[in-house]
Design a protein around this motif. Structure first.
Motif, mmCIF file in Angstrom:
data_model
loop_
_atom_site.group_PDB
_atom_site.id
_atom_site.type_symbol
_atom_site.label_atom_id
_atom_site.label_comp_id
_atom_site.label_asym_id
_atom_site.label_seq_id
_atom_site.Cartn_x
_atom_site.Cartn_y
_atom_site.Cartn_z
ATOM 1 N N PRO A 25 -5.512 4.459 -35.528
ATOM 2 C CA PRO A 25 -4.700 4.896 -34.384
ATOM 3 C C PRO A 25 -4.670 3.837 -33.287
ATOM 4 N N GLY A 26 -3.579 3.802 -32.542
ATOM 5 C CA GLY A 26 -3.456 2.831 -31.460
ATOM 6 C C GLY A 26 -4.560 2.956 -30.432
ATOM 7 N N THR A 27 -5.021 4.178 -30.182
ATOM 8 C CA THR A 27 -6.098 4.362 -29.203
ATOM 9 C C THR A 27 -7.378 3.669 -29.655
ATOM 10 N N VAL A 28 -7.624 3.681 -30.961
ATOM 11 C CA VAL A 28 -8.826 3.046 -31.497
ATOM 12 C C VAL A 28 -8.722 1.532 -31.395
ATOM 13 N N ARG A 29 -7.567 0.993 -31.772
ATOM 14 C CA ARG A 29 -7.392 -0.461 -31.700
ATOM 15 C C ARG A 29 -7.459 -0.933 -30.249
ATOM 16 N N ARG A 30 -6.855 -0.170 -29.348
ATOM 17 C CA ARG A 30 -6.874 -0.550 -27.925
ATOM 18 C C ARG A 30 -8.304 -0.559 -27.392
ATOM 19 N N GLU A 31 -9.095 0.466 -27.736
ATOM 20 C CA GLU A 31 -10.446 0.545 -27.187
ATOM 21 C C GLU A 31 -11.339 -0.546 -27.760
ATOM 22 N N ALA A 32 -11.091 -0.921 -29.011
ATOM 23 C CA ALA A 32 -11.852 -2.040 -29.577
ATOM 24 C C ALA A 32 -11.572 -3.315 -28.797
ATOM 25 N N GLY A 33 -10.320 -3.524 -28.424
ATOM 26 C CA GLY A 33 -9.973 -4.697 -27.625
ATOM 27 C C GLY A 33 -10.625 -4.677 -26.254
ATOM 28 N N ARG A 34 -10.691 -3.508 -25.641
ATOM 29 C CA ARG A 34 -11.337 -3.395 -24.334
ATOM 30 C C ARG A 34 -12.838 -3.653 -24.450
ATOM 31 N N ALA A 35 -13.442 -3.150 -25.509
ATOM 32 C CA ALA A 35 -14.873 -3.381 -25.719
ATOM 33 C C ALA A 35 -15.162 -4.866 -25.908
ATOM 34 N N TRP A 36 -14.316 -5.531 -26.681
ATOM 35 C CA TRP A 36 -14.480 -6.969 -26.913
ATOM 36 C C TRP A 36 -14.327 -7.757 -25.614
ATOM 37 N N LEU A 37 -13.303 -7.434 -24.840
ATOM 38 C CA LEU A 37 -13.061 -8.126 -23.569
ATOM 39 C C LEU A 37 -14.246 -7.967 -22.632
ATOM 40 N N ASN A 38 -14.752 -6.747 -22.521
ATOM 41 C CA ASN A 38 -15.873 -6.493 -21.625
ATOM 42 C C ASN A 38 -17.116 -7.236 -22.100
ATOM 43 N N TRP A 39 -17.338 -7.269 -23.431
ATOM 44 C CA TRP A 39 -18.524 -7.956 -23.940
ATOM 45 C C TRP A 39 -18.464 -9.450 -23.666
ATOM 46 N N VAL A 40 -17.328 -10.085 -23.917
ATOM 47 C CA VAL A 40 -17.217 -11.527 -23.671
ATOM 48 C C VAL A 40 -17.466 -11.822 -22.197
ATOM 49 N N ALA A 41 -16.910 -11.004 -21.309
ATOM 50 C CA ALA A 41 -17.125 -11.199 -19.878
ATOM 51 C C ALA A 41 -18.604 -11.153 -19.543
ATOM 52 N N CYS A 42 -19.299 -10.151 -20.064
ATOM 53 C CA CYS A 42 -20.729 -10.005 -19.762
ATOM 54 C C CYS A 42 -21.550 -11.140 -20.366
ATOM 55 N N ALA A 43 -21.177 -11.566 -21.588
ATOM 56 C CA ALA A 43 -21.922 -12.642 -22.245
ATOM 57 C C ALA A 43 -21.762 -13.961 -21.510
ATOM 58 N N TYR A 265 -13.279 9.319 -33.875
ATOM 59 C CA TYR A 265 -14.005 8.102 -33.494
ATOM 60 C C TYR A 265 -14.868 8.352 -32.263
ATOM 61 N N GLU A 266 -16.171 8.368 -32.486
ATOM 62 C CA GLU A 266 -17.131 8.619 -31.423
ATOM 63 C C GLU A 266 -17.160 7.479 -30.412
ATOM 64 N N PHE A 267 -16.883 6.239 -30.844
ATOM 65 C CA PHE A 267 -16.986 5.127 -29.900
ATOM 66 C C PHE A 267 -15.904 5.169 -28.834
ATOM 67 N N LEU A 268 -14.913 6.059 -28.992
ATOM 68 C CA LEU A 268 -13.930 6.239 -27.916
ATOM 69 C C LEU A 268 -14.575 6.842 -26.682
ATOM 70 N N ASN A 269 -15.796 7.356 -26.816
ATOM 71 C CA ASN A 269 -16.543 7.875 -25.677
ATOM 72 C C ASN A 269 -17.396 6.801 -25.013
#
Length: 455
Positions: A25-43, A265-269
């Protein structure tokens, strides 16, 4: 090796092997992108902290040179150590994401492991396309969060550092997907990662708060590579007798891992932090910022400040008058006082100058906190008693960054710039942001290391 279908690991393995990015689902792909963006910023933001400097010195003392570069640093290390350091870096400012229901920081172990392995594969002539990395990220995040839910529902002690228990399993499954593990070998990887689960919250308030999630990333990489060599592990390491769940909770109920896996998808939380400290502190910060910014409360006019918070806030961040940056990261009293004194709650408010600032410490002395079981984990109430006799109260109903009030894409991009630009400079930070936003289209996900690595 044959494995019993009754255990949950084969279901986890099937999900990890069969997931199709294009059908998500688009919501899952979008949230994966947000998680990746946030992780790179923090790293990137944590790449040159004292914590990271010390960790790199320790690793380099063991291995003088490796093949995997680190984000925003000059050193190269071995693949498992690159995973450890990448995750450690993303945790350095306590700015990483949080699965609120279980207080897991899910993306660090998975993303750091994936980037390290993607870099190693690229060097061997097998680059990982961005969409393949993102599919693996979804696999890892989902399994990690589900394992955390099973541990939490079983009544495990809050003293366990949840990311260290479930993060290695998510990282192993994600890396196993990049390595092309069969379902049987994926079961091995999951079991080997479960066997290495570790970590407790007494590490909070020190550099070691970052070490536990870093170990999860490293353990996941090693589990996947060992499994790829046909190093076998039984299928009951997660939910069998004397397995992870039974040891931690006394039971073997893996229903929360198995139920609707692949359809819900639990990771949406998952949530993203607007402030660099323990997430259970954030509702109180919101209230203090409102008092300072919107109601004009000055700290010198406060006779007393009373905090009502969710019980987890006091259980996890009880520290008062911290005397170093690490204790301050998990101090409810420091952040409430700093937010009211400065009208801000950013990286600067976590630095030693603010931790030791007389005005901030004096306001902590005049602050009391009480747990209120009637409050949700994204709520808090702050009451200030002023010297002129007025009493003002501000209630946070839904903290910024919570599920009901998530950070927007624009706010995440601003957080990225705020963390990356001081380390890389504005032009390089802008290039890195652009790359992250287009990660799905990247031909080689490891190319992220080129614009993001210090010259």
């Amino acid at each position: 090796m044959a494995y019993q279908q009754a255990s949950v690991a084969p279901h986890m393995a099937e999900f990890a092997v069969d997931l199709d990015w294009s059908n998500l689902p688009g919501t899952v792909r979008r949230e994966a992108g947000r998680a990746w963006l946030n992780w790179v910023a923090c790293a990137v933001g944590g790449a040159r902290t004292a914590t990271m400097d010390a960790a790199v010195r320790g690793i380099v003392a063991m291995e003088s040179r490796g093949e995997v570069p680190l984000l925003a640093r000059r050193e190269c290390v071995g693949v498992s150590h690159a995973a450890l350091l990448g995750c450690l870096s993303s945790s350095a400012h306590t700015y990483d994401d949080t699965h609120l229901a279980t207080i897991t920081h899910p993306t660090g172990p998975v993303a750091a492991a994936l980037l390290a392995v993607a870099a190693k594969l690229a060097r061997s002539g097998s680059p990982v396309p961005g969409r393949d990395l993102m599919a693996a990220l979804v696999v890892g995040l989902e399994l990690e969060c589900r394992v955390s839910c099973a541990i939490k529902s079983g009544g495990a002690s809050l003293g366990w550092y949840m990311t260290g228990l479930s993060g290695g399993i998510g990282a192993a499954a994600a890396v196993g997907r990049l390595l092309g593990l069969t379902a049987e070998r994926m079961v091995y990887a999951i079991g080997l990662a479960a066997a290495q689960a570790c970590g407790f919250r007494a590490t909070h308030g020190s550099m070691a708060i970052t070490y536990v999630p870093g170990l999860a990333a490293r353990n996941g990489v090693e589990a996947a590579y060992m499994a790829s060599a046909d190093f076998a592990c039984g299928s009951h390491a997660v939910d069998g007798q004397n397995g992870l769940l039974q040891v931690l909770t006394g039971a073997t109920d893996a229903a929360l891992i198995r139920q609707d896996l692949g359809t819900c998808y639990e990771f949406l939380n998952n949530t993203y932090k607007p402030y660099p400290c323990g997430i259970v502190i954030h509702p109180a910060i919101d209230a203090c910022l409102h008092l300072a910014r919107e109601q004009g409360v000055r700290h010198e006019d406060v006779l007393r400040m009373d905090l009502r918070v969710h019980p987890d806030a006091l259980n996890l961040t009880w520290r008062k008058l911290p005397d170093n940056e690490f204790d301050a990261q998990v101090s409810l009293f420091h952040w409430a006082a700093a937010a009211l004194v400065h009208g801000a709650a950013g990286i600067a408010q976590g630095q030693i100058a603010c931790v030791t600032e007389p005005a901030v410490r004096a306001l902590q002395e005049r602050t009391q906190a009480a747990a209120d079981a009637g409050l949700a984990d994204n709520q808090a109430a702050v009451t200030v008693h002023l010297r002129d006799g007025r009493v003002l109260e501000q209630v946070t109903q839904s903290a910024l960054g919570s599920l009901d009030h998530p950070m927007s894409d624009a706010q995440l991009a601003e957080k990225f710039r705020g963390l990356a630009a001081p380390v890389l400079g504005d032009p390089a930070a802008a290039r890195l942001l652009e790359f992250c936003l287009a990660i799905e289209a990247a031909g080689d996900a490891a190319d992220i290391l080129k614009p993001g690595t210090a010259a």
